[in-house]
Design a protein around this motif. Structure first.
Motif, PDB file in Angstrom:
ATOM      1  N   LEU A  53      41.329 -72.903 -24.203  1.00  0.00           N
ATOM      2  CA  LEU A  53      40.896 -71.442 -24.092  1.00  0.00           C
ATOM      3  C   LEU A  53      40.414 -71.052 -25.543  1.00  0.00           C
ATOM      4  CD1 LEU A  53      44.044 -70.299 -22.025  1.00  0.00           C
ATOM      5  CD2 LEU A  53      41.546 -70.328 -21.304  1.00  0.00           C
ATOM      6  N   LYS A  54      41.243 -71.611 -26.717  1.00  0.00           N
ATOM      7  CA  LYS A  54      40.802 -71.332 -27.734  1.00  0.00           C
ATOM      8  C   LYS A  54      39.232 -71.573 -28.211  1.00  0.00           C
ATOM      9  CE  LYS A  54      45.268 -70.980 -30.356  1.00  0.00           C
ATOM     10  NZ  LYS A  54      46.134 -71.720 -31.593  1.00  0.00           N
ATOM     11  N   LYS A  55      39.036 -72.640 -27.844  1.00  0.00           N
ATOM     12  CA  LYS A  55      37.538 -73.138 -27.945  1.00  0.00           C
ATOM     13  C   LYS A  55      36.855 -72.162 -27.229  1.00  0.00           C
ATOM     14  CE  LYS A  55      34.656 -77.525 -27.888  1.00  0.00           C
ATOM     15  NZ  LYS A  55      34.857 -78.617 -27.478  1.00  0.00           N
ATOM     16  N   ALA A  56      36.900 -72.077 -25.987  1.00  0.00           N
ATOM     17  CA  ALA A  56      36.053 -71.047 -25.486  1.00  0.00           C
ATOM     18  C   ALA A  56      35.804 -69.672 -25.803  1.00  0.00           C
ATOM     19  CB  ALA A  56      36.574 -71.069 -23.729  1.00  0.00           C
ATOM     20  N   LEU A  57      36.780 -69.377 -26.362  1.00  0.00           N
ATOM     21  CA  LEU A  57      36.994 -67.899 -26.991  1.00  0.00           C
ATOM     22  C   LEU A  57      35.937 -67.852 -28.253  1.00  0.00           C
ATOM     23  CD1 LEU A  57      38.504 -65.174 -26.828  1.00  0.00           C
ATOM     24  CD2 LEU A  57      39.952 -66.026 -28.732  1.00  0.00           C
ATOM     25  N   THR A  58      35.849 -68.823 -28.950  1.00  0.00           N
ATOM     26  CA  THR A  58      34.965 -68.766 -29.927  1.00  0.00           C
ATOM     27  C   THR A  58      33.349 -68.656 -29.660  1.00  0.00           C
ATOM     28  OG1 THR A  58      34.775 -71.297 -30.278  1.00  0.00           O
ATOM     29  CG2 THR A  58      36.554 -70.052 -31.495  1.00  0.00           C
ATOM     30  N   ILE A  59      33.145 -69.166 -28.499  1.00  0.00           N
ATOM     31  CA  ILE A  59      31.696 -69.330 -27.877  1.00  0.00           C
ATOM     32  C   ILE A  59      31.379 -68.274 -26.936  1.00  0.00           C
ATOM     33  CG2 ILE A  59      31.590 -71.718 -28.607  1.00  0.00           C
ATOM     34  CD1 ILE A  59      31.754 -72.518 -25.934  1.00  0.00           C
ATOM     35  N   SER A  60      32.340 -67.586 -26.450  1.00  0.00           N
ATOM     36  CA  SER A  60      32.119 -66.835 -25.053  1.00  0.00           C
ATOM     37  C   SER A  60      31.841 -65.170 -25.620  1.00  0.00           C
ATOM     38  CB  SER A  60      33.676 -66.488 -24.324  1.00  0.00           C
ATOM     39  OG  SER A  60      34.553 -66.156 -25.209  1.00  0.00           O
ATOM     40  N   LYS A  61      31.301 -64.494 -24.732  1.00  0.00           N
ATOM     41  CA  LYS A  61      30.798 -63.041 -24.788  1.00  0.00           C
ATOM     42  C   LYS A  61      30.976 -62.165 -23.688  1.00  0.00           C
ATOM     43  CE  LYS A  61      26.543 -64.485 -27.457  1.00  0.00           C
ATOM     44  NZ  LYS A  61      25.012 -64.777 -27.545  1.00  0.00           N
ATOM     45  N   ASN A  62      31.090 -60.877 -24.215  1.00  0.00           N
ATOM     46  CA  ASN A  62      31.399 -59.926 -23.320  1.00  0.00           C
ATOM     47  C   ASN A  62      32.536 -60.119 -22.193  1.00  0.00           C
ATOM     48  OD1 ASN A  62      29.009 -58.737 -24.278  1.00  0.00           O
ATOM     49  ND2 ASN A  62      27.625 -59.784 -22.773  1.00  0.00           N
ATOM     50  N   GLU A  63      32.410 -60.005 -20.911  1.00  0.00           N
ATOM     51  CA  GLU A  63      33.365 -60.079 -19.790  1.00  0.00           C
ATOM     52  C   GLU A  63      34.230 -61.560 -20.046  1.00  0.00           C
ATOM     53  OE1 GLU A  63      34.510 -57.711 -17.960  1.00  0.00           O
ATOM     54  OE2 GLU A  63      32.913 -56.176 -18.681  1.00  0.00           O
ATOM     55  N   GLU A  64      33.579 -62.390 -20.134  1.00  0.00           N
ATOM     56  CA  GLU A  64      34.168 -63.744 -20.250  1.00  0.00           C
ATOM     57  C   GLU A  64      35.148 -63.841 -21.370  1.00  0.00           C
ATOM     58  OE1 GLU A  64      35.615 -67.421 -19.236  1.00  0.00           O
ATOM     59  OE2 GLU A  64      34.428 -66.055 -18.257  1.00  0.00           O
ATOM     60  N   ILE A  66      39.293 -64.477 -21.425  1.00  0.00           N
ATOM     61  CA  ILE A  66      39.789 -65.560 -22.149  1.00  0.00           C
ATOM     62  C   ILE A  66      40.995 -64.872 -22.691  1.00  0.00           C
ATOM     63  CG2 ILE A  66      39.688 -67.403 -23.982  1.00  0.00           C
ATOM     64  CD1 ILE A  66      37.019 -67.865 -22.987  1.00  0.00           C
ATOM     65  N   TYR A  67      40.577 -63.764 -23.644  1.00  0.00           N
ATOM     66  CA  TYR A  67      41.902 -63.087 -24.587  1.00  0.00           C
ATOM     67  C   TYR A  67      42.953 -62.728 -23.432  1.00  0.00           C
ATOM     68  CZ  TYR A  67      39.551 -61.373 -28.454  1.00  0.00           C
ATOM     69  OH  TYR A  67      38.730 -61.391 -29.900  1.00  0.00           O
ATOM     70  N   TYR A  68      42.836 -62.373 -22.037  1.00  0.00           N
ATOM     71  CA  TYR A  68      43.770 -62.020 -21.295  1.00  0.00           C
ATOM     72  C   TYR A  68      44.668 -63.374 -20.794  1.00  0.00           C
ATOM     73  CZ  TYR A  68      46.215 -60.115 -16.905  1.00  0.00           C
ATOM     74  OH  TYR A  68      47.008 -59.604 -16.113  1.00  0.00           O
ATOM     75  N   LYS A  69      43.966 -64.619 -20.578  1.00  0.00           N
ATOM     76  CA  LYS A  69      44.553 -65.781 -20.194  1.00  0.00           C
ATOM     77  C   LYS A  69      45.269 -66.123 -21.546  1.00  0.00           C
ATOM     78  CE  LYS A  69      41.483 -67.482 -16.533  1.00  0.00           C
ATOM     79  NZ  LYS A  69      40.514 -68.614 -16.322  1.00  0.00           N
ATOM     80  N   LEU A  70      44.849 -66.318 -22.636  1.00  0.00           N
ATOM     81  CA  LEU A  70      45.524 -66.629 -23.853  1.00  0.00           C
ATOM     82  C   LEU A  70      46.712 -65.884 -24.237  1.00  0.00           C
ATOM     83  CD1 LEU A  70      42.997 -67.645 -26.413  1.00  0.00           C
ATOM     84  CD2 LEU A  70      44.912 -69.003 -25.670  1.00  0.00           C
ATOM     85  N   ALA A  71      46.730 -64.581 -23.920  1.00  0.00           N
ATOM     86  CA  ALA A  71      47.933 -63.912 -24.266  1.00  0.00           C
ATOM     87  C   ALA A  71      48.967 -63.812 -23.269  1.00  0.00           C
ATOM     88  CB  ALA A  71      47.589 -62.108 -24.446  1.00  0.00           C
ATOM     89  N   ASN A  72      48.637 -63.958 -22.054  1.00  0.00           N
ATOM     90  CA  ASN A  72      49.618 -64.349 -21.018  1.00  0.00           C
ATOM     91  C   ASN A  72      50.270 -65.702 -21.032  1.00  0.00           C
ATOM     92  OD1 ASN A  72      50.271 -61.991 -19.322  1.00  0.00           O
ATOM     93  ND2 ASN A  72      48.021 -62.136 -18.815  1.00  0.00           N
ATOM     94  N   THR A  73      49.248 -66.872 -21.615  1.00  0.00           N
ATOM     95  CA  THR A  73      49.869 -68.037 -21.706  1.00  0.00           C
ATOM     96  C   THR A  73      50.918 -68.079 -22.853  1.00  0.00           C
ATOM     97  OG1 THR A  73      47.776 -68.983 -21.044  1.00  0.00           O
ATOM     98  CG2 THR A  73      49.172 -70.609 -22.211  1.00  0.00           C
TER      99      THR A  73
END
Length: 618
Positions: free
Chosen positions: A30-41, A45-52
């Protein structure tokens, strides 16, 4: 459905495994995806990471991630994501039982949601309310808000993420209600939605939930199909870890395998002791894999693994290995960040039974003493949590009522403004027509008088509604006071039980010191019977007669001691002289003398039956 084992499995299925993982591939991805994601995605990922992080009890990391999520949503002026970010912050506080801070974040959720015209925002606000009331054990409100979301989302199959979460909450509610059909229905709906949106974490939880649901009917009807379903769905919950690598955490997989091992022990081990080898291999593999890959599973689950291994070793007669496993489990719990009292109690009970079988009654006594102390701590924490939840429920209800009153006042002001504008218009028209005809002027005056009377009637109605609202608030305050009195009565009953336990332990200690033969199993059986009597006492006094002790003191003409209250409670429950003498370790003659003395304190005649007097007291 109140079986303790089933309740534990359901709790573990509802709440993902708590772990302070040193290395978590799922979080890393998830952290890796956060660095390359944009906008809604990126928001997703923020939502998933915080909840995890939240579900892994890493509350500081969860709060930091949720704050970053909130700031990102605010910078983009994304109203829906702001609501979701505040919801996560609220959920973090609920997990830590800080209901006051949770209420503040709930206010922020409603503020971010705006006027409710945005349907998506309104649904996520309602979802936050469902989470809030679920933490307060208010099932009625949970069902209300989940059903409001589903009413909007189901027809067009909108926002399947919210649908899946609502189905899961409804599953938990109806499981607590012992409603098998609805529990099964919503567990299946959760699994269906999770599969459609490829949410493997939710799908694994849904499979575990289906395993839990089928145990209820199997325990009642003993249908082999239900037992096969239990094993099938619970195995599926763990297999997802391999069929969809990187999509669920190792903690979720470990929990699923632990649940499966528990079912094997419960339903197969007695008939096929060889099943203990399968369970041992599974549990050992979980522990070894977590060490080898640098994964740290939740302390409660790890201690449960050692407890399971210990019970298998004890059943095989290997007392030394069993003692070693139980000790390892206790060591894990002693270093845990949270006091897992129920698992602690299970290990203490298993160890005490083990030492009793070995004939080491002194050690068994010491463990039983620790068990009593642990139960006292658990009772105190439960009482404090109940009080905090009641206070939070009261404040939440009060706030909702205040909001409703403000809305009603706003509507009333709008109506008044419209009325005044109408009157002004009528006045202008009347003035215009006054110059034309006396007849029209007179007619206008009559109509204006009628409208003024209607306005007065509306004002009187508003005053009456306000008075009724004040009376309702007063009734709610009286209800809260009654609930607090019930809590005090419950503490009194528990004090009687703890005092009796201490007396039994002291007697047992004295017998052990003089080396008299002691039948501990007999004492435990007798204590279990007495425990059942105390539970009946609690139900009878709190539910049938919630103000028993308060009215007892009001009826007495002389001051009653705590011992007097204890005797009255025993007679109220219908215990005879011999039972009371055994409970209090006194002679029956002393019980009869106390009855005579209490009749004098209540001013009763010799012919009056004290037990009848106590039962008819209201």
């Amino acid at each position: 459905m109140k079986n303790q084992f089933i309740a534990l499995m359901m709790m573990l299925s509802i709440l993902p495994v708590v772990a302070g993982a040193q290395h978590n591939p799922y979080v890393d991805s998830l952290k890796k995806a956060l660095t390359i994601s944009k906008n809604e995605e990126k928001f997703n990922i923020y939502y998933k990471l915080a909840n995890t992080y939240r579900m892994n009890s890493a509350y500081d990391a969860a709060a930091k991630m949720a704050e970053a999520y909130k700031l990102a949503a605010e910078s983009e002026k994304n109203q829906v994501e702001q609501v979701k970010a505040y919801s996560v912050l609220m959920h973090i506080q609920l997990n830590q039982s800080d209901f006051k801070k949770a209420q503040l974040y709930m206010d922020s959720v409603e503020w971010a949601g705006g006027d409710g015209k945005n349907l998506v925002c309104r649904n996520y606000v309602n979802y936050a309310k469902a989470i809030f009331y679920y933490a307060l054990d208010n099932s009625e409100m949970v069902v209300k808000y989940c059903q409001e979301i589903l009413k909007e989302a189901e027809p067009d199959n909108k926002d399947q993420f919210l649908q899946g979460r609502c189905y899961y909450y409804l599953y938990t509610v109806y499981t607590n209600y012992n409603d098998f059909e609805k529990s099964l229905y919503y567990a299946k709906k959760t699994a269906m939605i999770a599969g459609e949106i490829a949410d493997m974490e939710l799908l694994s939880s849904a499979c575990s939930a289906l395993g839990v649901v089928y145990t209820y009917r199997y325990d009642r009807e003993k249908n082999k199909y239900d037992l096969d379903s239990v094993i099938y769905y619970t195995r599926q919950a763990g297999d997802i870890y391999f069929t969809h690598p990187g999509k669920i955490s190792y903690e979720t997989y470990a929990l699923a395998r632990l649940n499966l091992s528990s079912y094997y022990l419960r339903y197969y081990f007695d008939r096929n002791p060889a099943m203990g080898i399968v369970v041992t291999d599974t549990v050992q593999a979980l522990l070894n894999t977590s060490r080898a890959k640098g994964l740290k599973i939740n302390e409660d689950v790890e201690a449960s693994c050692y407890g399971m291994l210990g019970r298998i070793a004890k059943a095989g007669g290997d007392f030394a290995a069993a003692d070693n496993y139980f000790a390892k489990g206790m060591t894990v719990l002693d270093s845990a960040r949270l006091p897992y009292y129920y698992t602690h109690n299970n290990l203490l009970t298993d160890q005490s039974d083990l030492y009793a079988q070995k004939g080491d009654y002194k050690k068994a006594y010491e463990l039983q003493k620790k068990l009593v102390e642990n139960n006292a701590k658990l009772f105190d924490e439960d009482q404090a949590l109940i009080v905090n939840k009641l206070e939070a429920q009261y404040q939440a209800k009060k706030k909702e009522q205040e909001v409703q009153v403000l809305k009603e006042q706003a509507r009333s002001r709008q109506k008044a403004q419209n009325l005044y504008l109408g009157l002004a218009g009528i006045g202008l028209v009347g003035v215009f027509f006054m110059f034309r005809s006396y007849y029209f002027n007179l007619k206008f005056s009559q109509e204006a008088q009628k409208k003024l009377e209607a306005e007065q009637h509306e004002a009187q109605t508003l005053i009456r509604l306000q008075n009724e609202e004040q009376a309702r608030l007063k009734a709610e305050q009286e209800l809260l006071e009654l609930q607090q009195q019930q809590l005090r009565d419950e503490v009194m009953i528990r004090q009687l039980q703890v005092q009796h336990k201490n007396e039994v332990l002291q007697t047992l200690k004295e017998k052990l010191q003089v080396e008299d033969p002691v039948n501990i199993q007999q004492i435990i059986r007798e204590e279990n019977i007495l425990d059942a009597d105390f539970e009946k006492a609690k139900f009878s006094i709190q539910e049938v007669h919630p103000n028993f002790f308060k009215q007892l003191n009001e009826k007495a003409q002389q001051k009653l001691t705590s011992l007097d209250q204890k005797y009255c409670a025993y007679w109220y429950l219908g215990m005879d002289t011999k039972q009371i003498a055994s409970l209090l370790n006194v002679e029956p003659k002393s019980v009869r003398m106390t009855k005579y003395r209490l009749k004098q304190k209540f001013g009763l005649e010799r012919a009056t039956n004290l037990e009848t007097f106590l039962k008819e007291m209201n």
